[in-house]
Design a protein around this motif. Structure first.
Motif, short mmCIF file in Angstrom:
data_model
loop_
_atom_site.label_atom_id
_atom_site.label_comp_id
_atom_site.label_asym_id
_atom_site.label_seq_id
_atom_site.Cartn_x
_atom_site.Cartn_y
_atom_site.Cartn_z
N GLN A 35 -9.19 -3.01 -3.51
CA GLN A 35 -8.63 -2.35 -2.30
C GLN A 35 -7.76 -1.18 -2.68
OE1 GLN A 35 -6.54 -5.37 -0.12
NE2 GLN A 35 -8.34 -5.96 1.09
N GLN A 60 -9.74 7.26 -1.92
CA GLN A 60 -9.86 7.93 -0.62
C GLN A 60 -8.74 8.97 -0.46
OE1 GLN A 60 -9.05 5.49 2.79
NE2 GLN A 60 -11.23 5.54 3.34
N TYR A 74 -8.54 2.64 -1.76
CA TYR A 74 -7.54 3.32 -0.94
C TYR A 74 -7.02 4.59 -1.67
CZ TYR A 74 -3.87 3.47 2.60
OH TYR A 74 -3.06 3.84 3.64
N THR A 77 0.85 -1.20 0.00
CA THR A 77 0.00 0.00 0.00
C THR A 77 0.89 1.25 0.00
OG1 THR A 77 -0.09 -0.23 2.37
CG2 THR A 77 -2.03 -0.96 1.16
#
Ligand code: GDP
Length: 422
Positions: free
Chosen positions: A262, A269, A266, A219
């Motif tokens: 995901q 966001q 992510y 991430t």
């Protein structure tokens, strides 16, 4: 042939928006420049003629103002010639920044891979020369570079500070994007204890687009996010793209659709909710799942006409190559629009205000000369009246004199006649 996708051939490039706008604004400033020169010559002539006279059509101070416009226009044209679109790449070391740039340039320009960590800023820009060269900040003497190897050793031998800048001047003839006025800036890995503030001040304030090259296997890092928080505090709504790179490796994993979703959630966001640089809908067009390695390899083979060996491309490579081209399309539209606005809006405003001031100065010359003409006309009319009066007076006088002479002659005649008689 899907391997050919995104090769940039056969389609009108969105970058032409910037290229054409630059040409047009340049032509306009050339016209304004010619006009200012003409006005300046005219004004100087008027000032020279009016010297010593009491009536002044244009004051020497105003003439100086007109002359000052010449320098201003020259200044704007000089800045204009250096205007370009600038994209900056960020991300952790080894995420693939250099590979992305090379894939976009369709040439192995930047050294990449282990042992070639970029520890300073490297800018690739177009040059009209046919030879590639390198410029460091401490000298304005370009050094010739023949190969990537040579460049890599030049980069590693130089002791460079992390925010130092090395410029690679690459022949425009070899690359469309450089020809179309984009400059690429590669940054040191964001994980090498960076002084983000000085990076932003020195290299990012004139950037039109930022590309975050992320590693799809993990991430986003806090430093990567921090950097963009700082950028968006300095620049209003920076244009940010996120490349989830190394997708060829990730796509081999299980539950990849879930992982992809995901990443999308992510990143959306981050861009839409935290940074607020785009809305949630637009955010979808800012996140791409790519393999820079595959894009580069297939393009290099494609350009040389040698088929890409299957073993260097992972299964499902077509979609990733397509996605890379899709990223480039969106990127090109975004960077050209943004650069036209940020780079040319200011020039347009200054151009407008110069022409307005020039027009006001010329109108003042016109009004003053009209007033002077009117005054002269009045004086002439008054003189004409006086002359008219004089003529009439003379006429009267002549008639009176004639009458008097007649009377006198008659008187003399009479006297002579009577004298003769006597
Ligand atoms: P940088 O430090 O961010 O500039 O990263 P580099 O471009 O030097 O890439 C580091 C290593 O990752 C190189 O060996 C690249 O070939 C490799 N690499 C870059 N992009 C990809 C990718 O999409 N997939 C895979 N498998 N490897 C990649």
């Amino acid at each position: 042939n899907l391997r050919n996708l995104g090769n940039g051939h056969g389609r009108e490039s969105a970058l032409q928006l910037f290229v054409q706008a630059k040409k047009r604004i340049n032509d306009i400033f050339k016209d304004i420049g010619d006009y200012v020169t003409e006005v300046d010559t005219f004004v100087k002539g008027v000032v020279a003629k009016g010297k010593g006279g009491e009536e002044e059509i244009i004051s020497p101070q105003n003439a100086e103002v007109v002359e000052g416009f010449k320098a201003k226009i020259d200044g704007i044209r000089e800045v204009l010639s250096r205007d370009h679109m600038k994209v900056v790449f960020f991300g952790r070391t080894s995420n693939g920044k250099s590979t992305v740039i090379n894939a976009m340039l369709r040439e192995k320009i930047l050294p990449s891979g282990i042992g070639h960590t970029t520890n300073c800023f490297i800018q690739v820009e177009g040059s009209d020369n046919e030879e590639a060269s390198l410029l460091t900040e401490d000298s304005n003497q370009p050094k010739n570079i023949q190969s990537v190897k040579q460049l890599a050793s030049a980069l590693s031998s130089a002791k460079l500070k992390e925010n130092a800048l090395i410029r690679i001047l690459w022949p425009k003839s070899k690359c469309r994007l450089l020809r179309e006025d984009i400059i690429f800036l590669d940054s040191p890995g964001i994980d090498v204890s960076p002084d983000l503030d000085s990076w932003i001040d020195k290299h990012c304030l004139d950037a039109d687009v930022f590309v975050l090259v992320a590693n799809a296997e993990s991430t986003l890092m806090q430093t990567e996010k921090n950097f963009f928080h700082k950028v968006s505090a300095r620049l209003s709504k920076p244009n940010i793209f996120v490349l989830q790179n190394r997708w060829d490796v990730s796509e081999m994993e299980e539950d990849i659709d879930k992982v992809k979703q995901q990443h999308i959630d992510y990143n959306t966001q981050f861009l839409a909710d935290q940074l607020q640089v785009v809305d949630r809908r637009e955010a979808k067009d800012r996140v791409f799942f790519v393999s820079a390695r595959e894009a580069l390899v297939s393009r290099l083979h494609n350009d040389t006409g040698i088929p890409t060996p299957d073993r260097v491309l992972m299964p499902g490579f077509q979609a990733r190559i397509f996605e890379f081209a899709n990223f480039e399309n969106k990127f090109e539209v975004c960077i050209s629009k943004s650069a036209v606005k940020t780079k040319f809006e200011q020039h347009t405003d200054r151009g407008k205000s110069i022409t307005c001031e020039l027009r006001a100065a010329m109108e003042q010359v016109y009004t003053t000369s009209n007033e002077l003409q009117e005054k002269q006309h009045q004086v002439q009319q008054e003189r004409a009246h006086e002359l008219d009066f004089l003529v009439k007076q003379l006429d009267l006088l002549t008639r009176e004199v004639k009458e008097k002479i007649k009377v006198m002659v008659e008187d003399v005649e009479r006297k002579v006649a009577s004298a003769l008689n006597d």
